[in-house]
Motif scaffolding. Structure first.
Motif, PDB file in Angstrom:
ATOM      1  N   ILE A 131      23.637  65.469  22.695  1.00 33.25           N
ATOM      2  CA  ILE A 131      24.473  66.528  23.256  1.00 33.25           C
ATOM      3  C   ILE A 131      24.936  66.191  24.664  1.00 33.25           C
ATOM      4  CG2 ILE A 131      24.459  68.926  24.080  1.00 33.25           C
ATOM      5  CD1 ILE A 131      22.686  69.636  21.720  1.00 33.25           C
ATOM      6  N   LEU A 132      24.045  65.690  25.489  1.00 30.76           N
ATOM      7  CA  LEU A 132      24.334  65.557  26.919  1.00 30.76           C
ATOM      8  C   LEU A 132      25.009  64.248  27.301  1.00 30.76           C
ATOM      9  CD1 LEU A 132      20.994  67.017  28.318  1.00 30.76           C
ATOM     10  CD2 LEU A 132      23.187  68.197  28.088  1.00 30.76           C
ATOM     11  N   ARG A 133      24.553  63.127  26.745  1.00 30.28           N
ATOM     12  CA  ARG A 133      25.025  61.828  27.229  1.00 30.28           C
ATOM     13  C   ARG A 133      25.296  60.840  26.096  1.00 30.28           C
ATOM     14  NH1 ARG A 133      20.706  63.416  29.710  1.00 30.28           N
ATOM     15  NH2 ARG A 133      19.381  61.930  28.601  1.00 30.28           N
ATOM     16  N   GLY A 134      25.532  61.343  24.896  1.00 29.72           N
ATOM     17  CA  GLY A 134      25.719  60.443  23.772  1.00 29.72           C
ATOM     18  C   GLY A 134      26.848  60.865  22.859  1.00 29.72           C
ATOM     19  N   CYS A 135      26.476  61.274  21.664  1.00 30.67           N
ATOM     20  CA  CYS A 135      27.447  61.535  20.596  1.00 30.67           C
ATOM     21  C   CYS A 135      28.582  62.466  21.017  1.00 30.67           C
ATOM     22  CB  CYS A 135      26.746  62.164  19.388  1.00 30.67           C
ATOM     23  SG  CYS A 135      25.268  61.328  18.852  1.00 30.67           S
ATOM     24  N   MET A 136      28.221  63.653  21.501  1.00 28.38           N
ATOM     25  CA  MET A 136      29.241  64.678  21.704  1.00 28.38           C
ATOM     26  C   MET A 136      30.193  64.378  22.868  1.00 28.38           C
ATOM     27  SD  MET A 136      28.538  66.158  19.056  1.00 28.38           S
ATOM     28  CE  MET A 136      29.893  67.311  19.139  1.00 28.38           C
ATOM     29  N   PRO A 137      29.709  63.996  24.050  1.00 28.23           N
ATOM     30  CA  PRO A 137      30.671  63.666  25.108  1.00 28.23           C
ATOM     31  C   PRO A 137      31.505  62.428  24.787  1.00 28.23           C
ATOM     32  CG  PRO A 137      28.414  63.233  25.833  1.00 28.23           C
ATOM     33  CD  PRO A 137      28.324  63.999  24.557  1.00 28.23           C
ATOM     34  N   ILE A 168      40.834  65.941  31.562  1.00 22.82           N
ATOM     35  CA  ILE A 168      40.018  65.492  30.429  1.00 22.82           C
ATOM     36  C   ILE A 168      38.532  65.727  30.722  1.00 22.82           C
ATOM     37  CG2 ILE A 168      39.245  63.447  29.150  1.00 22.82           C
ATOM     38  CD1 ILE A 168      42.157  62.387  29.479  1.00 22.82           C
ATOM     39  N   HIS A 169      38.124  65.365  31.941  1.00 20.45           N
ATOM     40  CA  HIS A 169      36.724  65.549  32.340  1.00 20.45           C
ATOM     41  C   HIS A 169      36.353  67.031  32.350  1.00 20.45           C
ATOM     42  CE1 HIS A 169      32.958  64.977  34.448  1.00 20.45           C
ATOM     43  NE2 HIS A 169      33.349  65.831  35.380  1.00 20.45           N
ATOM     44  N   LYS A 170      37.256  67.864  32.819  1.00 20.08           N
ATOM     45  CA  LYS A 170      36.987  69.310  32.862  1.00 20.08           C
ATOM     46  C   LYS A 170      36.811  69.870  31.449  1.00 20.08           C
ATOM     47  CE  LYS A 170      38.884  73.653  34.671  1.00 20.08           C
ATOM     48  NZ  LYS A 170      40.016  74.270  35.409  1.00 20.08           N
ATOM     49  N   ARG A 171      37.675  69.445  30.536  1.00 20.53           N
ATOM     50  CA  ARG A 171      37.576  69.916  29.144  1.00 20.53           C
ATOM     51  C   ARG A 171      36.273  69.444  28.511  1.00 20.53           C
ATOM     52  NH1 ARG A 171      38.879  67.754  23.995  1.00 20.53           N
ATOM     53  NH2 ARG A 171      39.381  69.393  22.480  1.00 20.53           N
ATOM     54  N   THR A 183      33.473  68.589  30.003  1.00 16.05           N
ATOM     55  CA  THR A 183      32.344  69.274  30.628  1.00 16.05           C
ATOM     56  C   THR A 183      32.165  70.676  30.050  1.00 16.05           C
ATOM     57  OG1 THR A 183      32.658  68.019  32.676  1.00 16.05           O
ATOM     58  CG2 THR A 183      31.370  70.050  32.820  1.00 16.05           C
ATOM     59  N   LYS A 184      33.274  71.364  29.828  1.00 14.78           N
ATOM     60  CA  LYS A 184      33.222  72.714  29.253  1.00 14.78           C
ATOM     61  C   LYS A 184      32.653  72.681  27.837  1.00 14.78           C
ATOM     62  CE  LYS A 184      36.176  76.725  28.203  1.00 14.78           C
ATOM     63  NZ  LYS A 184      35.922  76.792  26.748  1.00 14.78           N
ATOM     64  N   ILE A 185      33.142  71.750  27.014  1.00 18.26           N
ATOM     65  CA  ILE A 185      32.685  71.652  25.621  1.00 18.26           C
ATOM     66  C   ILE A 185      31.201  71.308  25.567  1.00 18.26           C
ATOM     67  CG2 ILE A 185      32.875  70.282  23.503  1.00 18.26           C
ATOM     68  CD1 ILE A 185      35.885  70.041  24.098  1.00 18.26           C
ATOM     69  N   ILE A 186      30.797  70.306  26.334  1.00 19.22           N
ATOM     70  CA  ILE A 186      29.399  69.877  26.310  1.00 19.22           C
ATOM     71  C   ILE A 186      28.496  70.966  26.879  1.00 19.22           C
ATOM     72  CG2 ILE A 186      27.748  68.141  27.081  1.00 19.22           C
ATOM     73  CD1 ILE A 186      29.990  67.329  24.940  1.00 19.22           C
ATOM     74  N   GLY A 187      28.992  71.686  27.880  1.00 19.75           N
ATOM     75  CA  GLY A 187      28.224  72.796  28.428  1.00 19.75           C
ATOM     76  C   GLY A 187      27.948  73.869  27.396  1.00 19.75           C
ATOM     77  N   PHE A 244      27.778  73.375  24.097  1.00 17.77           N
ATOM     78  CA  PHE A 244      26.781  72.834  23.166  1.00 17.77           C
ATOM     79  C   PHE A 244      25.378  72.925  23.769  1.00 17.77           C
ATOM     80  CE2 PHE A 244      30.238  69.784  21.439  1.00 17.77           C
ATOM     81  CZ  PHE A 244      30.623  70.713  20.491  1.00 17.77           C
ATOM     82  N   ALA A 245      25.270  72.540  25.044  1.00 19.38           N
ATOM     83  CA  ALA A 245      23.967  72.543  25.712  1.00 19.38           C
ATOM     84  C   ALA A 245      23.419  73.963  25.836  1.00 19.38           C
ATOM     85  CB  ALA A 245      24.081  71.893  27.091  1.00 19.38           C
ATOM     86  N   ASN A 246      24.293  74.923  26.130  1.00 21.92           N
ATOM     87  CA  ASN A 246      23.851  76.321  26.235  1.00 21.92           C
ATOM     88  C   ASN A 246      23.345  76.841  24.899  1.00 21.92           C
ATOM     89  OD1 ASN A 246      24.361  76.606  28.969  1.00 21.92           O
ATOM     90  ND2 ASN A 246      26.449  77.310  28.682  1.00 21.92           N
ATOM     91  N   ASP A 247      24.018  76.448  23.818  1.00 21.53           N
ATOM     92  CA  ASP A 247      23.563  76.863  22.486  1.00 21.53           C
ATOM     93  C   ASP A 247      22.168  76.301  22.192  1.00 21.53           C
ATOM     94  OD1 ASP A 247      25.849  78.295  21.995  1.00 21.53           O
ATOM     95  OD2 ASP A 247      26.820  76.731  20.815  1.00 21.53           O
ATOM     96  N   ARG A 248      21.945  75.031  22.547  1.00 26.58           N
ATOM     97  CA  ARG A 248      20.639  74.430  22.309  1.00 26.58           C
ATOM     98  C   ARG A 248      19.577  75.099  23.193  1.00 26.58           C
ATOM     99  NH1 ARG A 248      18.948  69.878  19.966  1.00 26.58           N
ATOM    100  NH2 ARG A 248      20.323  70.709  18.345  1.00 26.58           N
ATOM    101  N   LEU A 249      19.935  75.423  24.429  1.00 26.09           N
ATOM    102  CA  LEU A 249      18.984  76.085  25.318  1.00 26.09           C
ATOM    103  C   LEU A 249      18.571  77.445  24.751  1.00 26.09           C
ATOM    104  CD1 LEU A 249      17.407  76.030  27.952  1.00 26.09           C
ATOM    105  CD2 LEU A 249      19.409  77.018  29.098  1.00 26.09           C
ATOM    106  N   LYS A 250      19.530  78.170  24.180  1.00 25.31           N
ATOM    107  CA  LYS A 250      19.216  79.454  23.557  1.00 25.31           C
ATOM    108  C   LYS A 250      18.240  79.268  22.390  1.00 25.31           C
ATOM    109  CE  LYS A 250      23.580  81.745  24.747  1.00 25.31           C
ATOM    110  NZ  LYS A 250      24.876  82.252  24.226  1.00 25.31           N
ATOM    111  N   GLN A 251      18.449  78.206  21.612  1.00 24.52           N
ATOM    112  CA  GLN A 251      17.552  77.922  20.495  1.00 24.52           C
ATOM    113  C   GLN A 251      16.151  77.568  20.989  1.00 24.52           C
ATOM    114  OE1 GLN A 251      20.056  74.795  18.867  1.00 24.52           O
ATOM    115  NE2 GLN A 251      20.602  76.049  17.105  1.00 24.52           N
TER     116      GLN A 251
END
Length: 468
Positions: A45-51, A85-88, A90-94, A96-103
């Protein structure tokens, strides 16, 4: 200070660890996840597949826009706005990360924000001074970037994939050390946003582990996109001088020198196990600290399991998830579980063209002495791929010569990572080429390209014997 005790303790909250904890909790076990990372979510999520795939897709859109003339389109200009591109991304990965944090914080298990190492086979010491005991453990600590012993590398200002995925500008020039999956995917991304890219690869081909044929397709595509490519090299030295990095290396019997504004170290990753004190509790590791496991993901200490990049043998997210879930079920004494069948392994490389495979390769089958039929069909002879100007690549299918059972498939080409899924369900059920040809394949689609090698194999088998 009171010591907390759990039925199942997970070290690392990435894909393997989170899913192991989820399964263990579903069996009514008291579970804890221990993860001391600043940001939670794991490598994928943070530094691999998704970004990386977010950026790679952006580069594909840009590449298609730059080819407007091929399709009869007048597109005045198309260029990357890296800050946007970086802003978009960062928003998308954020999100995903928030969803995982909730889980992770939903209350199904305890989340402990600390680092851990073994004190004994049932006790962990945490970086915050606490102690945790467990009946069973799962190690899912992932991997870290490898820094090989190359003269000058440790002292150079190099990027890893972590830094590269965070850039908000277009680098003028980048030297890429390595030719594996990460190196190739991100090298092509850089080239497509306007960076001058040089790849220096030790091996004779790109993408070690993939077939030579598929590697040659990617090499041709890279050369067509003006990526400078050196294969079969031996790096002599790396020198940092001001804003430039210079690499000297041997290639084809001569000494070559290349300089660039940035250096990208893509020479692989090592299991992230050094700080766990594994030797003290009898957990055996192999080269570079990779944890040895059996078919149930048990280490050499049976109540301690491992899953994901820290143990391998394949550093793929869906495999890490399968391993974590298997370990949790085994620890819960679930009956009728089965070990992971790596003969059905699926793999995707997100270059353009993509490289995808499932099951056994021709090399695997030959080494095992397995008789098989093979059929091949190229993308540059298929209607839909031709009109898409997606002419690189092929589909190759291997099947049993008696019944036509599908043993393996390799697809190199446009959207190969999507097309390979046409085979995942059928192969899991032991399907034959005849079974797959009973299905309807819509025309004109990319998907129907797989029918041509299926038909070729079917024609070589006696239908009466195969019972189609």
């Amino acid at each position: 200070m009171a010591v907390k005790t759990y039925d199942f303790v997970v070290i690392g909250g990435g894909s393997a660890g989170f899913n192991a904890a989820r399964i263990s909790a579903s069996h009514g076990k008291k579970v804890a996840i221990i993860d001391g990372a600043k940001d939670l979510g794991g490598l994928c999520i943070l530094r691999g597949c998704m970004p990386s795939k977010t950026l790679i897709y952006v580069a594909e859109v840009l590449h298609l826009a730059s080819k407007g003339k091929v399709f009869g389109l007048k597109i005045a200009s198309a260029k990357a706005d890296m800050k946007a591109i970086h802003k978009r991304k960062t928003k998308i990965i954020g999100e995903f990360a928030n969803d995982r944090l909730k889980q992770l914080t939903a209350g199904k298990f305890d989340l402990i924000r600390a680092n851990a190492h073994f004190v004994d086979a049932h006790t962990l010491a945490l970086s915050d001074g606490r102690m945790v005991k467990g009946k069973y453990f799962l190690i899912g600590t992932g991997s870290r970037v490898s820094v090989p012993n190359i003269p000058g590398l440790k002292d150079a200002k190099y990027w890893t994939s972590d830094e590269l995925l965070e850039i908000d500008f277009i680098p003028k020039s980048v030297i890429v050390l390595g030719g594996g999956i990460v190196a190739c995917e991100l090298a092509q991304f850089l080239a497509r946003i306007g960076t001058k890219v040089t790849i220096i690869q030790r091996g004779a081909t790109l993408l070690r582990g993939q077939s030579v044929e598929s590697a040659k397709v990617i090499q041709s595509a890279f050369l067509d996109e003006k990526i400078e490519l050196f294969l079969g090299t031996s790096i002599e030295s790396i020198d940092q001088s001001g804003s430039k990095t210079t690499v000297k290396f041997g290639c084809n019997g001569r000494l070559v020198t290349r300089s660039a504004n940035h250096l990208f170290n893509a020479l692989g990753r090592d299991p992230n196990t050094a700080s766990l004190n594994l030797g003290a509790v009898g957990i055996r590791t192999r080269h570079r600290g990779q944890i040895v496991t059996n078919r149930w993901q048990q280490t050499t200490v049976p109540h301690i399991y491992a899953a994901g990049d820290c143990c391998g043998p394949h550093e793929i997210v869906h495999v890490a998830i399968q391993q974590g879930e298997l370990a949790a079920r085994h620890a819960a004494k679930r009956k009728k579980i089965r070990p992971i069948d790596y003969t059905q392994l699926m793999n995707v490389v997100f270059t353009d063209p993509q490289v995808a495979s499932i099951g056994q390769t021709e090399s695997d089958l030959a080494k095992a002495g397995v008789k098989h039929l093979t059929a091949f069909y190229p993308f540059n002879d298929h209607g839909k791929s031709i009109l898409m100007d997606a002419n690189y690549g092929y589909v190759r299918v291997h099947a049993d010569p008696k019944k036509g059972k599908i043993l393996g498939v390799q697809i190199v080409g446009k959207d190969a990572g999507e097309l390979i899924h046409a085979f995942t369900g059928p192969m899991a059920m032991g399907a034959t080429v005849f079974d797959m040809l009973k299905a309807s394949w819509y025309h004109p689609t990319l998907s129907e390209i797989v029918t041509y090698p299926l038909e070729e194999i079917a024609e070589k088998i006696d239908p009466a014997r195969a019972n189609p």
